[in-house]
Design a protein around this motif. Structure first.
Motif, PDB file in Angstrom:
ATOM      1  N   MET A   1     -17.810  -5.340 -19.835  1.00 17.70           N
ATOM      2  CA  MET A   1     -17.228  -5.449 -18.506  1.00 17.70           C
ATOM      3  C   MET A   1     -15.796  -5.957 -18.602  1.00 17.70           C
ATOM      4  N   ALA A   2     -14.864  -5.199 -18.004  1.00 13.79           N
ATOM      5  CA  ALA A   2     -13.453  -5.556 -18.118  1.00 13.79           C
ATOM      6  C   ALA A   2     -13.001  -6.363 -16.922  1.00 13.79           C
ATOM      7  N   PHE A   3     -13.925  -6.779 -16.144  1.00  6.84           N
ATOM      8  CA  PHE A   3     -13.569  -7.249 -14.837  1.00  6.84           C
ATOM      9  C   PHE A   3     -14.453  -8.420 -14.488  1.00  6.84           C
ATOM     10  N   THR A   4     -13.829  -9.544 -14.165  1.00 11.58           N
ATOM     11  CA  THR A   4     -14.650 -10.645 -13.688  1.00 11.58           C
ATOM     12  C   THR A   4     -14.142 -10.988 -12.295  1.00 11.58           C
ATOM     13  N   PHE A   5     -14.987 -11.625 -11.517  1.00 11.13           N
ATOM     14  CA  PHE A   5     -14.540 -12.004 -10.183  1.00 11.13           C
ATOM     15  C   PHE A   5     -13.370 -12.973 -10.315  1.00 11.13           C
ATOM     16  N   GLN A   6     -12.297 -12.685  -9.615  1.00  9.97           N
ATOM     17  CA  GLN A   6     -11.164 -13.602  -9.604  1.00  9.97           C
ATOM     18  C   GLN A   6     -11.221 -14.404  -8.308  1.00  9.97           C
ATOM     19  N   VAL A   7     -11.029 -15.711  -8.438  1.00  7.87           N
ATOM     20  CA  VAL A   7     -10.970 -16.535  -7.226  1.00  7.87           C
ATOM     21  C   VAL A   7      -9.601 -17.209  -7.232  1.00  7.87           C
ATOM     22  N   ASN A   8      -8.737 -16.791  -6.319  1.00  8.19           N
ATOM     23  CA  ASN A   8      -7.365 -17.294  -6.263  1.00  8.19           C
ATOM     24  C   ASN A   8      -7.062 -17.785  -4.857  1.00  8.19           C
ATOM     25  N   THR A   9      -7.915 -18.709  -4.375  1.00  8.56           N
ATOM     26  CA  THR A   9      -7.819 -19.082  -2.961  1.00  8.56           C
ATOM     27  C   THR A   9      -6.541 -19.856  -2.639  1.00  8.56           C
ATOM     28  N   ASP A  10      -5.841 -20.348  -3.689  1.00  4.71           N
ATOM     29  CA  ASP A  10      -4.617 -21.118  -3.413  1.00  4.71           C
ATOM     30  C   ASP A  10      -3.400 -20.213  -3.186  1.00  4.71           C
ATOM     31  N   ILE A  11      -3.550 -18.933  -3.435  1.00  6.51           N
ATOM     32  CA  ILE A  11      -2.407 -18.025  -3.285  1.00  6.51           C
ATOM     33  C   ILE A  11      -2.099 -17.787  -1.809  1.00  6.51           C
ATOM     34  N   LYS A  12      -0.804 -17.843  -1.475  1.00  6.69           N
ATOM     35  CA  LYS A  12      -0.413 -17.606  -0.073  1.00  6.69           C
ATOM     36  C   LYS A  12       0.058 -16.167   0.092  1.00  6.69           C
ATOM     37  N   PHE A  13      -0.485 -15.518   1.096  1.00  5.92           N
ATOM     38  CA  PHE A  13      -0.121 -14.125   1.369  1.00  5.92           C
ATOM     39  C   PHE A  13       0.772 -14.023   2.596  1.00  5.92           C
ATOM     40  N   LEU A  14       1.635 -13.025   2.592  1.00  2.88           N
ATOM     41  CA  LEU A  14       2.447 -12.731   3.768  1.00  2.88           C
ATOM     42  C   LEU A  14       1.679 -11.770   4.669  1.00  2.88           C
ATOM     43  N   HIS A  15       1.952 -11.823   5.938  1.00  7.51           N
ATOM     44  CA  HIS A  15       1.442 -10.802   6.865  1.00  7.51           C
ATOM     45  C   HIS A  15       2.658 -10.261   7.593  1.00  7.51           C
ATOM     46  N   ASP A  16       3.179  -9.175   7.098  1.00  8.87           N
ATOM     47  CA  ASP A  16       4.381  -8.588   7.688  1.00  8.87           C
ATOM     48  C   ASP A  16       3.958  -7.709   8.862  1.00  8.87           C
ATOM     49  N   GLU A  17       4.183  -8.228  10.055  1.00  9.52           N
ATOM     50  CA  GLU A  17       3.681  -7.526  11.251  1.00  9.52           C
ATOM     51  C   GLU A  17       4.321  -6.165  11.442  1.00  9.52           C
ATOM     52  N   LYS A  18       5.559  -6.016  10.967  1.00  7.88           N
ATOM     53  CA  LYS A  18       6.237  -4.722  11.129  1.00  7.88           C
ATOM     54  C   LYS A  18       5.469  -3.658  10.326  1.00  7.88           C
ATOM     55  N   PHE A  19       5.154  -3.990   9.074  1.00  7.83           N
ATOM     56  CA  PHE A  19       4.423  -3.026   8.238  1.00  7.83           C
ATOM     57  C   PHE A  19       2.987  -2.834   8.750  1.00  7.83           C
ATOM     58  N   LEU A  20       2.377  -3.950   9.156  1.00 12.61           N
ATOM     59  CA  LEU A  20       0.968  -3.835   9.585  1.00 12.61           C
ATOM     60  C   LEU A  20       0.849  -3.060  10.895  1.00 12.61           C
ATOM     61  N   SER A  21       1.870  -3.148  11.745  1.00  9.17           N
ATOM     62  CA  SER A  21       1.764  -2.348  12.979  1.00  9.17           C
ATOM     63  C   SER A  21       1.985  -0.870  12.649  1.00  9.17           C
ATOM     64  N   LYS A  22       2.762  -0.572  11.622  1.00 11.98           N
ATOM     65  CA  LYS A  22       2.887   0.836  11.210  1.00 11.98           C
ATOM     66  C   LYS A  22       1.560   1.330  10.632  1.00 11.98           C
ATOM     67  N   ALA A  23       0.897   0.462   9.879  1.00 16.18           N
ATOM     68  CA  ALA A  23      -0.421   0.835   9.336  1.00 16.18           C
ATOM     69  C   ALA A  23      -1.360   1.169  10.493  1.00 16.18           C
ATOM     70  N   GLU A  24      -1.273   0.371  11.534  1.00 22.32           N
ATOM     71  CA  GLU A  24      -2.113   0.590  12.718  1.00 22.32           C
ATOM     72  C   GLU A  24      -1.754   1.925  13.383  1.00 22.32           C
ATOM     73  N   HIS A  25      -0.475   2.190  13.464  1.00 24.22           N
ATOM     74  CA  HIS A  25       0.005   3.426  14.088  1.00 24.22           C
ATOM     75  C   HIS A  25      -0.573   4.665  13.366  1.00 24.22           C
ATOM     76  N   TYR A  26      -0.735   4.552  12.068  1.00 20.33           N
ATOM     77  CA  TYR A  26      -1.226   5.699  11.287  1.00 20.33           C
ATOM     78  C   TYR A  26      -2.756   5.690  11.120  1.00 20.33           C
ATOM     79  N   ARG A  27      -3.433   4.809  11.851  1.00 21.71           N
ATOM     80  CA  ARG A  27      -4.898   4.780  11.761  1.00 21.71           C
ATOM     81  C   ARG A  27      -5.449   6.165  12.132  1.00 21.71           C
TER      82      ARG A  27
END
Ligand code: RAM
Length: 526
Positions: A1-27
């Motif tokens: 198995m080349a894959f183990t569960f990764q737990v990286n809960t301390d990582i901070k993610f961005l939520h770019d609303e401009k990109f996410l609203s485009k994603a929504e537009h193309y739903r």
């Protein structure tokens, strides 16, 4: 198995609303169609089929079903005649004395007969058993229409009456599925294929792709039902050759672009329900393949605007990657950011990872040209260094093969170095010929994902006959074993192998295995 569960809960993610609203537009619009089962079947044993399990017509016909009372321990298996992604319903009534106890039934949804045969209670694998498509339902009052709320991925539905009471029996009628997909078959481009087996491989590949085209390009409608970048790269290529749903590719790109880490690292996969959430899992080349998906999109449908818009996301990811390359041009791999290449852990992946970086850098530079980046020379120099290091330190001219980890010659290194065009076309052909004569037959590789790369490298290097043979032996073998759609994992030497410890959680309709449609369209039709 080349894959183990990764737990990286301390990582901070961005939520770019401009990109996410485009994603929504193309739903996409999800198309619905109703399908009835074509027959009732029962399990039979056939050594020529997957895990030796197959089905045959049941003694009872579908017409008899609404006239038949089923009691404790009785079971039926509905065969829908084709792979389905959708919702299931069935009418249930009772016959005999009044209903003096609830009805208790078990329903199991299976893509392959082998899943019905595998007993859920025996499952002891490392993936969640919640992926097993099985429900236990109590019904207090009959008649009723049982409409299960979940979406399933299946061809067969097993219904077992766990209990009624000695006084009455359950009667099932009008079972049906409402199928769901965002693939539009009327937009399908069908090439002329004269070879019969390749034509069958093509049809199964298209069906696989269509079933994975949902609200996003899912990796598998049974499991993991989400958007993985490595799968997306291949699905998008297969999609341009078939349904050509450009908007769905754009939606997926915006989803990844909108949810990078604060430093700009791109997740291996994202969830979109109930809301958009990036997974805290990172695979080295999956992050990079964001760049490839944009590059391939622009190749299929030139679009300077989206390239310029998403180029900064590519650049941040490329800069993160290049920090892992030393001054000689050698990629220093990192266990916490693993190079995937394939599920197998039985070979070293450093040289393949080096080649994948060069492969993507080349595409990145093409995008940098379109974006008009003043920094472009920095990337050209980086690619130059990585190529030089590969040619001088990783290539063994006496063997005509690439080395990895000092003394290992494996297929993955050759394949990715050829795909990255690190050597000349003549040298590539020589490397592939050596690979075929010295490293074939392929052993211990269990994913169509890796087989795709091998086949593509053979085509790229001009070994067309070997590529076709590999496709027929591999994808053709799945069809022989009973595939309606291509599988997530398959090792022809060990067809029963599952990376998860049981076929019951394997996905038998998996995006990364649909690529023969792309290979055939790109390399085998005029
Ligand atoms: C599994 C899925 C998915 C794949 C990853 C790496 O979880 O099969 O499709 O991309 O592995």
């Amino acid at each position: 198995m080349a894959f183990t569960f990764q737990v990286n809960t301390d990582i901070k993610f961005l939520h770019d609303e401009k990109f996410l609203s485009k994603a929504e537009h193309y739903r996409p619009t999800i198309h619905h169609s109703t399908l009835k089962p074509s027959r009732l079947v029962e399990i039979t044993h056939d050594p020529s089929k997957l895990n030796g399990v197959w089905v045959k017509d049941s003694a009872m016909s579908l017409d008899e079903l609404p006239k038949t009372g089923l009691k404790r321990g009785d079971r039926i298996i509905l065969d829908f005649g084709q792979h389905v992604v959708g919702r299931f319903s069935v009418n249930i009534n009772q016959t005999g004395s009044p209903m003096d106890a609830p009805l208790y039934i078990r329903l199991k949804f299976a893509e392959m007969p082998a899943e019905i045969e595998a007993k859920s209670a025996d499952y002891d694998g490392w993936l969640s058993r919640s992926w097993i498509q099985e429900e236990f339902v109590h019904i207090d009052e009959l008649p009723a229409k049982l409409e299960l709320p979940r979406r399933y991925s299946f061809r067969y539905v097993e219904i077992e009456v766990i209990d009624t009471s000695p006084k009455w029996q359950a009667v099932f009628s009008n079972p049906e599925a409402v199928c769901e997909s965002s693939a539009d078959w009327s937009a399908m481009k069908i090439p002329e294929i004269h070879d019969e087996l390749l034509s069958r491989i093509y049809s199964v590949g298209v069906k696989t792709l269509a079933e994975c085209m949902q609200d996003v390009f899912e990796d598998g409608p049974k499991r993991d039902r989400r958007l993985w970048l490595g799968d997306l790269r291949l699905q998008a290529l297969a999609n341009y050759a078939t349904f050509d749903n450009v908007e769905l590719v754009k939606r997926c790109l915006y989803l990844f672009a909108g949810m990078t880490t604060e430093e700009g690292k791109i997740s291996a996969n994202v969830f979109t329900r109930p809301e958009n959430v990036p997974d805290d899992t990172f695979l080295f080349e999956y992050s990079l393949f964001f760049i490839s998906v944009l590059y391939d999109l622009n190749n299929a449908h030139p679009d300077t605007e989206i390239v310029r818009e998403l180029y900064p996301v590519c650049k941040r990811q490329m800069d993160i990657t290049l920090k892992m390359v030393d001054s000689d041009g050698k990629l220093i791999t990192d266990e916490d950011y693993p190079v995937f290449v394939d599920w197998s852990n039985g070979f070293n992946k450093d040289t393949a990872g080096q080649a994948e970086t060069i492969y993507v850098l080349r595409q990145f530079i093409a995008l940098a040209e379109i974006a008009g980046d003043d920094d472009i020379q920095r990337y050209r120099d980086a690619m130059e260094r990585m190529i030089r290091y590969s040619r001088e330190k990783l290539y063994d001219p006496s063997r005509k093969l690439f080395l990895t980890n000092g003394n290992e010659y494996n297929i993955a290194s050759q394949v990715w170095m050829v795909l990255a065009h690190v050597m000349s076309d003549d040298e590539n052909r020589e490397i592939l010929r050596t690979m075929v004569s010295e490293l074939f037959p392929v052993k211990d590789i269990a994913t169509p994902y890796m087989y795709h790369c091998i086949a593509e490298a053979l085509f790229e290097g001009g070994l067309r006959d070997e590529a076709v043979k590999l496709m027929k032996d591999y994808w053709g073998k799945m069809i022989e074993l009973g595939a309606d759609t291509f599988w997530e994992a398959f090792d022809p030497d060990r067809p029963e192998y599952s990376p998860y410890g049981s076929p019951i959680v394997n996905s038998y309709c998996h995006a990364w295995s649909c690529t023969p449609v792309y290979l055939i369209a790109r390399y085998l039709t005029d």
